[in-house]
Write an enzyme that holds these catalytic residues in place. Structure first.
Site, mmCIF file in Angstrom:
data_model
loop_
_atom_site.group_PDB
_atom_site.id
_atom_site.type_symbol
_atom_site.label_atom_id
_atom_site.label_comp_id
_atom_site.label_asym_id
_atom_site.label_seq_id
_atom_site.Cartn_x
_atom_site.Cartn_y
_atom_site.Cartn_z
ATOM 1 N N ASP A 68 -1.207 -4.031 10.993
ATOM 2 C CA ASP A 68 -0.725 -4.135 9.428
ATOM 3 C C ASP A 68 0.958 -3.860 9.521
ATOM 4 O O ASP A 68 1.295 -2.873 10.370
ATOM 5 C CB ASP A 68 -1.360 -3.244 8.574
ATOM 6 C CG ASP A 68 -2.802 -3.468 8.541
ATOM 7 O OD1 ASP A 68 -3.150 -4.703 8.223
ATOM 8 O OD2 ASP A 68 -3.584 -2.506 8.747
ATOM 9 N N ASP A 70 3.539 -2.194 6.958
ATOM 10 C CA ASP A 70 3.724 -1.746 5.689
ATOM 11 C C ASP A 70 5.386 -1.450 5.473
ATOM 12 O O ASP A 70 6.029 -1.512 6.497
ATOM 13 C CB ASP A 70 2.927 -0.268 5.464
ATOM 14 C CG ASP A 70 1.432 -0.291 5.462
ATOM 15 O OD1 ASP A 70 1.047 -1.429 5.302
ATOM 16 O OD2 ASP A 70 1.236 0.665 5.955
ATOM 17 N N ASP A 137 3.046 11.959 6.588
ATOM 18 C CA ASP A 137 2.068 12.809 7.287
ATOM 19 C C ASP A 137 2.266 13.689 8.473
ATOM 20 O O ASP A 137 2.543 14.826 8.629
ATOM 21 C CB ASP A 137 0.477 12.395 7.251
ATOM 22 C CG ASP A 137 0.602 11.033 7.991
ATOM 23 O OD1 ASP A 137 1.584 10.682 8.463
ATOM 24 O OD2 ASP A 137 -0.422 10.496 8.197
#
Length: 393
Positions: A68, A70, A137
């Site tokens: 993916d 993002d 994170d």
């Protein structure tokens, strides 16, 4: 490399990020999804900032093909939605935008503020790019790539962690795992998929806060576990989840089987299958197949004779028990049950008979129809044969 600065309240220039030029990092635009590049160009053409971020950059830095792409941007969700007719705003805590294409979804997130003490239910506090980087994170997920100039922007000394092969939390650990316990699972997943080591602080925090995973919704845990199965590293990840006492809270029944070699070997076989499939550029393994690999070594069929449908229902029940409280779609579990029965030598006679019937019908339909012979054609054929015989004489 050059440095990005900001001015503090006293007018002093403070370094906030390292900026690496195109020839100082391994990422180039040819590795980026074309639709993601188009989205970024359109956002930037409207005067806003936009970057490829997160796992895609991490994978590219490690020489892997991202699944993916993002995007992080200075534009608000409503501004993005106005730019793309094929978009939809989702999320309750923090609004993000999904832009839909034929075979994928590109997720676009507005830069998020690093404020921690905001009112409950009012988390749509947008911020600067620097603040957004501190909300990531782990440091290996906090790099920003700008396709327009090829710059890689590092606010958190992340490239040093890549060199040291270290996974370091950017959010204080006393807060991070309580705010989102799924980060513990992701830390273990990153450890296994990258070959990096968790910092001592992260390890100790997982042991300390592991019980918080019980408060996560089953839908989120199910989604995260399916990602683990599709990662190509499910065997080591499951073993690490058990080591850190997370697996008994995620799937209690499953945690009882990790001591059996057959269970782990089936996961290793699944991992090898996924890696080979990706290397060959084939389609992703279906969820039902992944569940069948996970479950087939622990299925116990009744000794007395049962019909195929009864066996399928029994296997379905055992898979549900193994995965509980995880809740993948029932149709995926039903298909997994059929795959397991096929693996164990039990065939669905009704389906086999139907397949044979369909094959027979297909063969009948593909037969060439006999050519019709008209009286005129028959007369011409007789005349031609007679002429040939006269010539031979």
């Amino acid at each position: 490399m050059f440095t990005r600065y900001k001015t503090d309240s006293k007018g002093r220039n403070i370094p906030v990020a390292k900026v690496y030029t195109q020839n100082e990092h391994p990422i180039c635009n040819s590795q980026i999804d074309k639709d993601a590049l188009w989205v970024i160009r359109r956002i930037q053409a409207n005067g806003e900032k936009a970057y490829i971020v997160g796992g895609a950059i991490r994978d590219l830095m490690l020489g892997k093909a991202p699944k993916d792409f993002d995007i992080a941007t200075s534009a608000s969700p409503k501004q993005i939605q106005r730019l793309f007719w094929n978009s939809r705003i989702i999320g309750r805590r923090f609004k993000i935008v999904h832009i839909f294409f034929n075979n994928k979804i590109i997720e676009v997130t507005t830069f998020r503020s690093d404020e921690e003490n905001f009112e409950e239910g009012n988390n749509n506090i947008f911020g600067t790019m620097e603040q957004d980087s501190h909300r990531r994170d782990y440091s290996i997920n906090s790099l920003y790539y700008n396709p327009q100039d090829g710059h890689l922007i590092d606010f958190n000394n992340s490239l040093e962690d890549f060199k040291k092969k270290r996974i370091r939390s950017l959010i204080p650990l006393s807060y991070s795992f309580k705010e989102d316990p799924v980060r513990m699972v992701r830390a273990i997943k990153y450890e296994c998929t990258t070959g990096f080591s968790l910092s001592l602080g992260v390890k100790l925090a997982i042991f300390r806060f592991h019980s918080a995973i019980s408060g996560v919704s089953t839908s989120r845990l199910t989604d995260e576990f399916m990602k683990i199965l599709s990662s190509g590293y499910s065997a080591p990840i499951v073993l690490e989840l058990a080591k850190y006492k997370l697996l008994p809270l995620i799937a209690p029944c499953m945690s009882l089987y990790i001591k059996y070699d057959s269970f782990i070997n089936d996961l290793k076989e699944l991992d090898q299958r996924i890696k080979e499939s990706r290397h060959a550029g084939l389609k992703d393994i279906q969820v039902s197949e992944m569940i069948s690999y996970l479950s087939r070594s622990v299925i116990v069929l009744p000794e007395v004779h049962h019909s195929y449908d009864e066996l399928r229902r029994e296997v379905f029940r055992q898979i549900k028990v193994l995965l509980a409280p995880l809740t993948p779609p029932n149709y995926e579990i039903e298909r997994a049950a059929e795959l397991i029965l096929e693996f164990l030598g039990h065939k669905n006679r009704k389906k086999s008979a139907q397949r044979k019937k369909n094959l027979k019908n297909n063969r009948t339909q593909t037969k060439k129809p006999k050519k019709k012979v008209t009286p005129q054609a028959k007369t011409q054929e007789v005349a031609a044969n007679s002429a040939a015989e006269a010539h031979d004489m």
